[in-house]
Design a protein around this motif. Structure first.
Motif, PDB file in Angstrom:
ATOM      1  N   ARG A  69       0.840  -1.170  -0.057  1.00 20.51           N
ATOM      2  CA  ARG A  69      -0.069  -0.056  -0.207  1.00 20.51           C
ATOM      3  C   ARG A  69       0.663   1.301   0.063  1.00 20.51           C
ATOM      4  N   SER A  70       2.028   1.129   0.625  1.00 20.02           N
ATOM      5  CA  SER A  70       3.007   2.484   0.939  1.00 20.02           C
ATOM      6  C   SER A  70       3.836   2.503  -0.245  1.00 20.02           C
ATOM      7  N   ALA A  71       4.030   1.505  -0.885  1.00 25.64           N
ATOM      8  CA  ALA A  71       5.216   1.499  -1.860  1.00 25.64           C
ATOM      9  C   ALA A  71       4.936   0.452  -3.048  1.00 25.64           C
ATOM     10  N   HIS A  72       4.343   0.828  -4.264  1.00 21.70           N
ATOM     11  CA  HIS A  72       4.007   0.012  -5.295  1.00 21.70           C
ATOM     12  C   HIS A  72       4.171   0.550  -6.596  1.00 21.70           C
ATOM     13  N   VAL A  73       4.245  -0.040  -7.727  1.00 21.34           N
ATOM     14  CA  VAL A  73       4.499   0.155  -9.161  1.00 21.34           C
ATOM     15  C   VAL A  73       3.077   0.007  -9.864  1.00 21.34           C
ATOM     16  N   ALA A  85       0.967   3.075 -25.995  1.00 23.23           N
ATOM     17  CA  ALA A  85       1.229   3.792 -24.862  1.00 23.23           C
ATOM     18  C   ALA A  85       1.623   3.082 -23.805  1.00 23.23           C
ATOM     19  N   ALA A  86       2.825   3.505 -23.119  1.00 20.19           N
ATOM     20  CA  ALA A  86       3.255   2.917 -21.872  1.00 20.19           C
ATOM     21  C   ALA A  86       3.336   4.019 -20.906  1.00 20.19           C
ATOM     22  N   LEU A  87       2.688   3.587 -19.672  1.00 22.39           N
ATOM     23  CA  LEU A  87       2.870   4.784 -18.503  1.00 22.39           C
ATOM     24  C   LEU A  87       3.275   3.798 -17.149  1.00 22.39           C
ATOM     25  N   ARG A  88       4.029   4.459 -16.329  1.00 23.42           N
ATOM     26  CA  ARG A  88       4.582   3.935 -15.367  1.00 23.42           C
ATOM     27  C   ARG A  88       4.266   4.751 -14.260  1.00 23.42           C
ATOM     28  N   TRP A  98      -2.164   9.889  -2.501  1.00 16.55           N
ATOM     29  CA  TRP A  98      -0.924   9.209  -3.120  1.00 16.55           C
ATOM     30  C   TRP A  98      -0.106  10.158  -3.563  1.00 16.55           C
ATOM     31  N   ARG A  99       0.978   9.638  -3.246  1.00 13.06           N
ATOM     32  CA  ARG A  99       2.216  10.550  -3.592  1.00 13.06           C
ATOM     33  C   ARG A  99       3.388   9.654  -4.235  1.00 13.06           C
ATOM     34  N   GLY A 100       3.971  10.294  -5.391  1.00 10.80           N
ATOM     35  CA  GLY A 100       4.915   9.458  -5.980  1.00 10.80           C
ATOM     36  C   GLY A 100       5.376  10.141  -7.075  1.00 10.80           C
ATOM     37  N   ARG A 101       5.640   9.652  -8.227  1.00 11.00           N
ATOM     38  CA  ARG A 101       6.078  10.333  -9.539  1.00 11.00           C
ATOM     39  C   ARG A 101       5.699   9.475 -10.862  1.00 11.00           C
ATOM     40  N   LEU A 102       5.508  10.436 -11.642  1.00 12.40           N
ATOM     41  CA  LEU A 102       5.475   9.842 -13.220  1.00 12.40           C
ATOM     42  C   LEU A 102       6.691   9.421 -13.456  1.00 12.40           C
ATOM     43  N   ALA A 103       6.804   8.133 -13.726  1.00 12.34           N
ATOM     44  CA  ALA A 103       8.340   7.365 -14.068  1.00 12.34           C
ATOM     45  C   ALA A 103       8.519   7.298 -15.557  1.00 12.34           C
ATOM     46  N   GLN A 104       7.488   7.091 -16.171  1.00  9.96           N
ATOM     47  CA  GLN A 104       7.577   6.657 -17.741  1.00  9.96           C
ATOM     48  C   GLN A 104       6.246   6.968 -18.570  1.00  9.96           C
TER      49      GLN A 104
END
Length: 284
Positions: A69-73, A85-88, A98-104
């Motif tokens: 829950r706290s760290a996922h892809v 299209a590909a998004l990660r 939710w906090r994180g980053r748009l990685a791809q």
């Protein structure tokens, strides 16, 4: 739908011919797992086919989620009709959302590509959402954009530098549009609140290019010094533009915009002047 509980939750689902508003899905199969504990493991595997949005065929869509829950892809892939299209996303849930980053972010179509230069911060929650300034390499240039929304108000801005007009048509995927050649640059900004557009501005320019009509592919409509400018202040605005036609001529656009019952009404005048009659075929 099948839901089992054994050291956590497991849900298996499949459906056919789903329709939600403008979205329709021919087939979808999904499996989700949620563990136990303060930071439970979670996963999702979703596969779908025959996805359409507003009549536009998007092809096959897959979504994969793996982690806790706290760290996922989160990985999303879309493929079909000559486009993919590909998004990660990398991140997790906190107390405020939710906090994180748009990685791809990779988008491809015939003759066109769009690729995120580097990961950028992204957050979303009940209080609002924000995407920090993200820059993407495009066919021939760069597109940078940022957006935020909180307490019913938001802002969006974008900058184009050398965007390929041919790539733009490839992304839209509508063969009824003219085939374009040339590069465009410009800026766009918008703010909104209470569900209404409060302000907006647009400036788009292209030094030189041409268009080919679908029914007359051998006829080149050349132009130079194309400029399009627009503004909106919540109650009214304007959209004006013009270009020199090649070999000889000019086209100008003058549009008045006005707010009417929550919508935007417009009154436009288009002035076309052609001094070389060999090009008149383009306008008949």
């Amino acid at each position: 739908l099948r839901w089992t509980r054994d050291g956590g939750d497991r849900i298996e689902a499949d459906a056919r011919a789903l329709r939600v508003g403008a979205l329709s899905i021919g087939r979808v199969d999904a499996t989700a797992r949620l563990g136990t504990g303060r930071d439970p493991a979670l996963s999702l595997a979703l596969e779908s086919a025959a996805v359409q949005l507003a009549g536009q065929d998007l092809g096959a869509l897959s979504i994969q989620v793996e982690g806790t829950r706290s760290a996922h892809v989160v990985a999303l892939a879309l493929a079909g009709d000559g486009r993919e299209a590909a998004l990660r996303l990398d991140g997790g849930w906190r107390d405020d959302g939710w906090r994180g980053r748009l990685a791809q972010l990779d988008v491809g179509a015939t003759g066109a590509t769009l690729r995120l230069q580097e990961p950028v911060a992204l957050r979303a929650g009940v209080a609002g959402a924000e995407l920090e300034r993200a820059c993407l390499d495009t066919t021939g240039g760069t597109l940078c954009l940022a957006a935020s929304h909180a307490a019913g108000s938001g802002r969006f801005d974008a900058t184009l530098d050398g965007l390929s007009l041919a790539a733009l048509r490839a992304w839209i995927g509508d063969d009824r549009l003219p085939a374009m050649e040339g590069l465009a640059s410009g800026t766009a900004e918008a703010t909104w609140s209470g569900g209404a557009l409060r302000s907006a501005s647009l400036r788009l320019q292209s030094p030189r290019g041409l268009a080919r009509l679908p029914r007359q592919p051998d006829l080149d409509l050349g132009y130079r010094d194309l400029l399009l400018e627009g503004r909106w202040d919540g109650a009214g605005g304007r959209l004006d533009g013009g270009a020199v036609l090649v070999p000889e001529g000019r086209i100008d656009l003058a549009t008045e915009l006005v707010a009417i019952d929550g919508a935007i009404g417009w009154d436009a005048t288009v002035d076309v002047r052609v001094s070389d009659l060999s090009g008149i075929e383009a306008f008949t």
